[in-house]
Design a protein around this motif. Structure first.
Motif, short mmCIF file in Angstrom:
data_model
loop_
_atom_site.label_atom_id
_atom_site.label_comp_id
_atom_site.label_asym_id
_atom_site.label_seq_id
_atom_site.Cartn_x
_atom_site.Cartn_y
_atom_site.Cartn_z
N LEU A 1 0.95 -1.43 -0.17
CA LEU A 1 0.22 0.10 -0.06
C LEU A 1 1.45 1.23 -0.12
CD1 LEU A 1 -3.51 1.12 0.38
CD2 LEU A 1 -2.27 1.04 3.42
N GLU A 2 1.65 1.28 1.27
CA GLU A 2 3.12 2.08 0.96
C GLU A 2 4.01 2.60 -0.44
OE1 GLU A 2 1.89 4.96 2.70
OE2 GLU A 2 1.19 4.45 3.46
N LYS A 3 4.05 1.41 -0.52
CA LYS A 3 4.97 1.06 -1.93
C LYS A 3 4.57 1.78 -2.87
CE LYS A 3 8.06 -2.69 0.06
NZ LYS A 3 8.45 -3.99 -0.43
N ALA A 4 3.00 0.96 -3.38
CA ALA A 4 2.90 2.14 -4.25
C ALA A 4 2.40 3.31 -4.33
CB ALA A 4 1.86 1.08 -4.93
N ARG A 5 1.83 3.93 -3.23
CA ARG A 5 2.20 5.47 -3.11
C ARG A 5 3.39 6.14 -3.16
NH1 ARG A 5 -0.86 8.10 0.85
NH2 ARG A 5 0.13 9.72 0.16
N GLY A 6 4.27 5.45 -3.81
CA GLY A 6 5.72 5.93 -4.06
C GLY A 6 5.62 6.41 -4.98
N VAL A 7 5.00 5.59 -6.12
CA VAL A 7 5.37 5.50 -7.66
C VAL A 7 4.58 7.10 -8.40
CG1 VAL A 7 4.34 4.13 -9.57
CG2 VAL A 7 5.32 3.15 -7.62
N ALA A 8 5.69 7.39 -9.05
CA ALA A 8 5.24 8.37 -9.88
C ALA A 8 3.97 8.33 -10.96
CB ALA A 8 6.57 8.68 -11.26
N GLY A 9 3.30 9.17 -10.89
CA GLY A 9 1.53 9.32 -11.27
C GLY A 9 0.57 8.36 -10.83
N VAL A 10 1.05 8.13 -9.06
CA VAL A 10 -0.15 8.15 -8.49
C VAL A 10 -0.36 8.71 -7.78
CG1 VAL A 10 -0.46 6.17 -7.08
CG2 VAL A 10 0.48 5.28 -8.44
N GLU A 11 -1.68 8.90 -6.98
CA GLU A 11 -2.16 10.16 -6.54
C GLU A 11 -2.88 9.32 -5.48
OE1 GLU A 11 -5.12 13.45 -8.26
OE2 GLU A 11 -6.28 12.24 -6.93
N ALA A 12 -3.45 8.77 -5.44
CA ALA A 12 -3.62 7.41 -3.98
C ALA A 12 -4.49 6.30 -4.15
CB ALA A 12 -5.30 8.64 -4.10
N VAL A 13 -3.90 5.64 -3.01
CA VAL A 13 -4.19 3.93 -3.07
C VAL A 13 -5.20 3.68 -1.63
CG1 VAL A 13 -2.73 2.12 -2.83
CG2 VAL A 13 -1.91 4.11 -3.88
N ALA A 14 -5.93 2.61 -2.28
CA ALA A 14 -6.55 2.03 -0.83
C ALA A 14 -6.51 0.66 -1.29
CB ALA A 14 -7.40 2.19 -1.13
N SER A 15 -6.41 -0.05 -0.18
CA SER A 15 -6.20 -1.71 0.25
C SER A 15 -7.58 -1.89 0.14
CB SER A 15 -5.09 -2.66 1.16
OG SER A 15 -6.02 -2.23 1.86
N PHE A 16 -7.85 -3.51 0.00
CA PHE A 16 -9.28 -4.36 0.04
C PHE A 16 -9.24 -5.65 -0.08
CE2 PHE A 16 -10.43 -0.73 -2.32
CZ PHE A 16 -11.85 -0.21 -2.20
N ASN A 17 -9.73 -5.89 1.38
CA ASN A 17 -9.74 -7.60 1.20
C ASN A 17 -11.16 -7.73 0.92
OD1 ASN A 17 -7.01 -6.96 2.71
ND2 ASN A 17 -7.49 -9.25 4.05
N TRP A 18 -11.51 -9.58 0.42
CA TRP A 18 -12.17 -10.07 0.02
C TRP A 18 -12.70 -10.46 2.23
CZ3 TRP A 18 -16.26 -9.65 -2.61
CH2 TRP A 18 -17.67 -10.97 -2.23
N PHE A 19 -14.00 -10.52 2.25
CA PHE A 19 -14.06 -10.54 3.41
C PHE A 19 -14.93 -11.99 3.78
CE2 PHE A 19 -16.98 -10.84 7.82
CZ PHE A 19 -15.75 -10.71 8.40
N GLY A 20 -15.89 -12.35 2.79
CA GLY A 20 -16.13 -13.82 2.59
C GLY A 20 -17.62 -13.34 3.88
N GLY A 21 -18.16 -12.18 3.93
CA GLY A 21 -19.63 -12.35 4.77
C GLY A 21 -21.02 -13.07 4.52
N VAL A 22 -21.19 -13.99 5.59
CA VAL A 22 -22.56 -14.56 5.22
C VAL A 22 -23.42 -13.98 6.20
CG1 VAL A 22 -23.26 -16.82 5.49
CG2 VAL A 22 -20.83 -16.90 4.79
N VAL A 23 -24.03 -13.68 5.58
CA VAL A 23 -25.93 -12.78 6.81
C VAL A 23 -26.16 -13.73 7.89
CG1 VAL A 23 -26.09 -11.26 5.09
CG2 VAL A 23 -27.30 -13.91 5.15
N LYS A 24 -26.58 -13.47 8.59
CA LYS A 24 -27.61 -14.50 9.89
C LYS A 24 -28.07 -15.86 9.38
CE LYS A 24 -30.22 -12.68 14.10
NZ LYS A 24 -30.45 -11.59 14.58
N ASP A 25 -28.68 -16.00 8.02
CA ASP A 25 -29.43 -17.04 7.64
C ASP A 25 -28.23 -18.01 7.61
OD1 ASP A 25 -28.05 -16.81 5.38
OD2 ASP A 25 -30.20 -16.23 4.06
N GLY A 26 -27.24 -17.87 7.28
CA GLY A 26 -25.86 -18.94 7.74
C GLY A 26 -25.41 -18.79 6.24
N ARG A 27 -26.48 -19.26 5.18
CA ARG A 27 -26.39 -19.63 3.85
C ARG A 27 -26.08 -18.22 2.95
NH1 ARG A 27 -31.73 -20.63 2.30
NH2 ARG A 27 -32.23 -20.33 4.49
N THR A 28 -26.37 -16.91 2.76
CA THR A 28 -26.22 -16.33 1.87
C THR A 28 -24.84 -15.56 2.04
OG1 THR A 28 -28.61 -15.76 2.18
CG2 THR A 28 -27.54 -14.70 0.28
#
Ligand SMILES: Nc1ncnc2c1ncn2[C@@H]1O[C@H](COP(=O)(O)OP(=O)(O)OP(=O)(O)O)[C@@H](O)[C@H]1O
Ligand SMILES: [Mg+2]
Lengths: 388, 240
Positions: free
Chosen positions: A72-99
């Motif tokens: 995240l920080e390293k990419a910030r330093g690349v020329a021409g980059v204005e902003a960077v954000a990272s993402f993680n896929w959480f794999g969220g299941v709602v209360k019903d336990g299926r969806t």
């Protein structure tokens, strides 16, 4: 003119069952055409709505292969980059336990800056940024699960465990966001704070799923993506960077292949429809040999008989086509709610509204041409003789 | 009037409607030439009502088609009302038919999808008349054949005799010079046939229509002014 039109219609209507089947085959062809066009239009729409100034950086191996947080920080330093954000896929299941629903861990402030099309109020922003357990949810999910601002929502991860062994995290909903003026972000996901998530993890800390990189100048997107990948080349986690547009395009390409398949199916349906229509008109002309002889006797010109038969064919394709397009419109409306999470702009577009009538006219002309020529070329004496 | 044509080959009438000279009609069928009409001459004065008889296959329909401009002679000339119709282009011939000839067929040949009224209106669609004028004429024609009350009926809702009267109304609605009838009573019972013949006779006598009527029925032929016999491609005249 009115007399002429009613003659045209009366001729078509003399065999009700045949008329019904022919109209049905034309209607089905146009129904399929309308839906296919809606699908194609929405695919193209999603791609063109995607931000041109955003890049996605993921592991060269696959999107499910994690990257080190330090990127995240390293990419910030690349020329021409204005902003960077990272993402993680959480794999969220709602209360019903299926969806399973899309749930992402990210840096809230960076996320909001990265996706300006995601709108929440200033007060909601402050509340979210000040609560590590906070989350914002899309309107589709809020609708579906009856979530409101202030609710405490438990989501189970299919991937991660907390230090204490629990697999369920609790989130405080601080906003129901809207998406206006772009489609880089969808209306059906949950977004929450990476730090809250990262610190509670049993294993896999300090890793991220992918980076979203905003470039200063969209025209330089290509060069910047090369620079980012070059930075991480020859490391233990090499990257692959592409524009969001290319990314969405890639993701929708599989649907696109289905689109190509549908095109061939629709072409086949149109071809069959053409045969059915031409056959109907040809039969009708054949049955009316004597009548054409009579009309010619009365002084109707060869051309006017040609026009009569072509009019019949045209009226057939126009009426059948209009029924088909009306059905397509209704079907698209019904489907739009179902697919809007993936295809936000699903519907019958202007292009289709213009192209469909042209297609109807073309089909009518093609189907009517040959039988019309037969009617036109009939010799009066032969035609009268054959009828008797 | 009946005797002003001494012989079909020797015209004397000054007001001729139909004049055929040396008309020959050949058909080629499977490489074989069928000579249907052979060097035919014919003159018909205005206002004539002729019956045309002859064995089946003798060329009666062929002759009628030639006079009505539905077909062209292989050789010879055909003049109707002073116009050499064998020299017209087929488009011009179509216009000419619409203006000058009314056809009545054995099988009526009405369009089944149209009401009596609309069937009669059909030839008027080719004119510049307004819808109002067309309907006016249609109703005059239907009144003339006594079918005004059946204007809205489809052909299959009419009896054979009524259908033929609609056929006649359609033939006269454009007020043609010449009325060509090919076995107009051929498919009718005696009573209906007689009514049709009465109608044709009235059209001839009261409206001065020149009529050629092909028939196999000598009783029908008797209603005409005179009878022409066609046999082996030649015409013989017979007066009664
Ligand atoms: N289009 C055609 N091609 C070839 N032969 C034809 C054609 N039309 C008529 N003929 C032949 O010409 C001859 C005369 O036919 P036409 O129909 O004029 O006879 P007709 O006197 O009207 O007979 P009918 O009393 O049976 O109606 C017949 O031998 C017929 O087979
Ligand atoms: Mg005949």
């Amino acid at each position: 003119m009115a007399s002429w039109l009613s003659l045209v219609w009366a001729n078509l209507a003399r065999r009700k069952l045949r008329l019904f089947f022919t109209l049905a085959s034309i209607a089905v062809a146009f129904l399929m055409f309308g839906l296919l066009e809606a699908l194609r239009g929405s695919l193209a729409g999603s791609v063109s709505l995607a931000g041109a100034d955003r890049l996605i950086t993921m592991s060269k191996i696959s999107i499910i292969q994690p990257l080190p947080r330090s990127y995240l920080e390293k990419a910030r330093g690349v020329a021409g980059v204005e902003a960077v954000a990272s993402f993680n896929w959480f794999g969220g299941v709602v209360k019903d336990g299926r969806t399973q629903i899309p749930v992402y861990a990210t840096e809230p402030a960076k996320f909001l800056a990265m996706y300006p099309e995601v709108k929440i109020s200033a007060a909601e922003t402050t509340a979210w940024l000040n609560d590590r357990q906070g989350a914002i949810v899309g309107p589709l999910l809020a609708n579906e699960y009856g979530w409101q601002v202030g609710d405490k929502v438990p989501l189970r991860s299919t991937i991660y465990r907390q230090e204490n062994g629990a697999d369920t995290w609790e989130f405080n909903i601080h906003a129901i966001y809207d998406v206006i003026g772009g489609a880089g972000w969808d209306k059906g996901s949950v977004v929450f704070d990476y730090d809250y998530f990262n610190e509670s993890l049993q294993f896999g800390r300090n890793s991220i799923g992918w980076l979203v990189v905003k470039v200063a100048d969209p025209r330089e997107a290509e060069q910047v993506s090369h620079r980012v990948d070059a930075l991480f080349a020859n490391s233990s986690a090499e990257t692959k960077t592409a524009t969001e547009r290319a990314f969405i395009k890639q993701a929708t390409e599989q649907v696109g292949n289905i689109g190509a398949l549908l095109i061939s199916v629709v072409s086949a349906v149109f071809f069959t429809m053409l045969l059915v229509t031409a056959n109907t008109i040809a039969q009708s002309v054949h049955e009316r040999t004597n009548e054409f002889g009579v009309m010619k006797t009365l002084g109707f010109t060869d051309r006017s008989l040609l026009a009569l038969v072509v009019s019949e064919s045209l009226l057939l394709t126009l009426v059948g086509g209009a029924i088909g397009m009306a059905l397509a419109y209704v079907a698209a409306q019904a489907l739009a709610t179902t697919v809007k999470q993936f295809l936000p702009v699903f519907g019958i577009g202007l292009r289709t509204v213009v192209v469909a009538p042209l297609l109807m006219v073309a089909m009518g002309l093609i189907a009517g041409a040959w039988p019309a020529a037969i009617a036109m070329r009939l010799r009066i004496t032969d035609a009268l003789r054959r009828g008797a | 009037m009946q005797d002003n044509v001494a012989h079909p080959d020797a015209p004397q009438a000054t007001d001729r409607v139909v004049q055929l000279r040396g008309v020959t009609k050949l058909y080629t069928r499977g490489g074989e030439v069928v000579r249907v009409l052979e060097m035919l001459d014919l003159d018909l004065p205005r206002g004539d009502f002729v019956a045309l008889m002859g064995p089946s296959g003798s060329g009666k329909t062929t002759l009628l088609n030639l006079i009505g401009g539905l077909d062209r002679p292989t050789e010879g000339s055909i003049e109707v009302d002073g116009l050499a119709i064998d020299r017209l282009s087929s488009a011009a011939l179509g216009r000419w038919r619409a203006d000058h000839v009314g056809f009545v067929f054995q099988m009526y040949n009405l369009l089944p999808v149209l009401s009596a009224e609309r069937n009669v209106e059909l030839p008027l669609l080719l004119t510049k008349l307004s819808r109002r004028e067309r309907l006016q004429r249609v109703h005059t024609a239907l009144a003339l054949v006594g079918l005004e009350d059946r204007a809205r009926h489809r052909p299959r809702e009419l009896s054979g005799g009524q259908e033929q009267r609609v056929g006649i109304a359609r033939a006269i609605v454009t007020d043609p010079t010449l009325l060509l009838c090919d076995e107009p009573t051929g498919d009718l019972d005696r009573k209906s046939g007689d009514e049709i013949l009465d109608l044709l006779r009235a059209l001839n006598q009261e409206f001065g229509k020149t009529i050629i009527m092909v028939t196999h029925d000598p009783r029908a032929a008797e209603r005409a002014n005179r009878t022409l016999h066609l046999d082996k491609g030649r015409l013989e005249r017979q007066t009664h």
